[in-house]
Design a protein around this motif. Structure first.
Motif, PDB file in Angstrom:
ATOM      1  N   ASP A 107       0.833  -1.201   0.000  1.00 53.06           N
ATOM      2  CA  ASP A 107       0.000   0.000   0.000  1.00 53.06           C
ATOM      3  C   ASP A 107       0.871   1.255   0.000  1.00 53.06           C
ATOM      4  O   ASP A 107       0.552   2.238  -0.663  1.00 53.06           O
ATOM      5  N   ARG A 108       1.981   1.200   0.708  1.00 50.15           N
ATOM      6  CA  ARG A 108       2.885   2.347   0.781  1.00 50.15           C
ATOM      7  C   ARG A 108       3.706   2.517  -0.498  1.00 50.15           C
ATOM      8  O   ARG A 108       3.950   3.634  -0.942  1.00 50.15           O
ATOM      9  N   LEU A 109       4.122   1.412  -1.114  1.00 49.99           N
ATOM     10  CA  LEU A 109       5.017   1.463  -2.268  1.00 49.99           C
ATOM     11  C   LEU A 109       4.306   1.645  -3.613  1.00 49.99           C
ATOM     12  O   LEU A 109       4.943   2.023  -4.599  1.00 49.99           O
ATOM     13  N   LEU A 110       3.011   1.351  -3.666  1.00 48.08           N
ATOM     14  CA  LEU A 110       2.261   1.541  -4.908  1.00 48.08           C
ATOM     15  C   LEU A 110       1.612   2.922  -4.899  1.00 48.08           C
ATOM     16  O   LEU A 110       0.976   3.307  -3.924  1.00 48.08           O
ATOM     17  N   ALA A 111       1.754   3.648  -6.003  1.00 51.26           N
ATOM     18  CA  ALA A 111       1.101   4.946  -6.139  1.00 51.26           C
ATOM     19  C   ALA A 111      -0.408   4.761  -6.110  1.00 51.26           C
ATOM     20  O   ALA A 111      -0.916   3.676  -6.434  1.00 51.26           O
ATOM     21  N   THR A 112      -1.125   5.786  -5.754  1.00 50.50           N
ATOM     22  CA  THR A 112      -2.588   5.714  -5.682  1.00 50.50           C
ATOM     23  C   THR A 112      -3.195   5.243  -6.995  1.00 50.50           C
ATOM     24  O   THR A 112      -4.154   4.478  -7.006  1.00 50.50           O
ATOM     25  N   THR A 113      -2.625   5.670  -8.111  1.00 45.49           N
ATOM     26  CA  THR A 113      -3.155   5.307  -9.427  1.00 45.49           C
ATOM     27  C   THR A 113      -2.386   4.152 -10.069  1.00 45.49           C
ATOM     28  O   THR A 113      -2.465   3.951 -11.284  1.00 45.49           O
ATOM     29  N   ALA A 114      -1.651   3.379  -9.277  1.00 43.85           N
ATOM     30  CA  ALA A 114      -0.846   2.276  -9.811  1.00 43.85           C
ATOM     31  C   ALA A 114      -1.713   1.266 -10.550  1.00 43.85           C
ATOM     32  O   ALA A 114      -2.848   0.997 -10.166  1.00 43.85           O
ATOM     33  N   GLU A 115      -1.128   0.721 -11.633  1.00 40.84           N
ATOM     34  CA  GLU A 115      -1.819  -0.300 -12.412  1.00 40.84           C
ATOM     35  C   GLU A 115      -0.849  -1.396 -12.820  1.00 40.84           C
ATOM     36  O   GLU A 115       0.322  -1.134 -13.089  1.00 40.84           O
ATOM     37  N   LEU A 116      -1.371  -2.619 -12.873  1.00 43.08           N
ATOM     38  CA  LEU A 116      -0.654  -3.769 -13.396  1.00 43.08           C
ATOM     39  C   LEU A 116      -1.348  -4.154 -14.696  1.00 43.08           C
ATOM     40  O   LEU A 116      -2.557  -4.388 -14.709  1.00 43.08           O
ATOM     41  N   HIS A 117      -0.585  -4.194 -15.785  1.00 46.29           N
ATOM     42  CA  HIS A 117      -1.120  -4.561 -17.096  1.00 46.29           C
ATOM     43  C   HIS A 117      -0.547  -5.915 -17.481  1.00 46.29           C
ATOM     44  O   HIS A 117       0.653  -6.035 -17.702  1.00 46.29           O
ATOM     45  N   LEU A 118      -1.396  -6.919 -17.543  1.00 40.89           N
ATOM     46  CA  LEU A 118      -0.942  -8.263 -17.913  1.00 40.89           C
ATOM     47  C   LEU A 118      -0.942  -8.413 -19.429  1.00 40.89           C
ATOM     48  O   LEU A 118      -1.686  -7.733 -20.134  1.00 40.89           O
TER      49      LEU A 118
END
Length: 125
Positions: free
Chosen positions: A28-39
């Protein structure tokens, strides 16, 4: 490497530990609020869907390689790495991934993880 590149590598190492040990608070701390994972299959996870998938073990990170030297531009940093993961009950697979980080108050946060063949999506947090 300069201090900023070393700080990005340190953040990446913390992220790898959090992903492989399912450390949700650290993620939660290391991912930006708008973080996305694209598979590669076209599926996109938003930050909290991504964290939920890791917590529920439908997405498991098993290993991540040591990155090459980071590419830095302004407040962005990019790393190319090999990621070994397993989605649901499928077989583990290893993919080349591009991780894009943003600098926020002198620390780095992951903004985007995707296959290098998928164009980067320009966004801000």
């Amino acid at each position: 490497m300069d201090a900023n590149q070393l700080a990005l590598i340190a953040c990446y190492q913390q992220l790898v530990t959090a992903l492989t040990t399912q450390d949700i608070c650290q993620l939660d701390r290391l991912l930006a609020t708008t973080a996305e994972l694209h598979l590669i299959n076209g599926r996109t996870y938003t930050k909290y869907d991504w964290i939920d998938a890791i917590q529920n073990e439908t997405l498991r990170y098993q290993a991540c390689s040591t990155p090459d030297a980071p590419q830095l531009t302004a407040s962005r940093g990019t790393l190319q790495v090999q990621v070994k993961w397993q989605i649901q009950a499928g077989a583990a697979q290893t993919d080349q991934q591009r991780l894009t980080f943003m600098q926020d108050c002198n620390s780095w946060r992951l903004l985007d993880q995707c296959s290098p063949v998928i164009p980067a999506i320009e966004k801000s947090d």
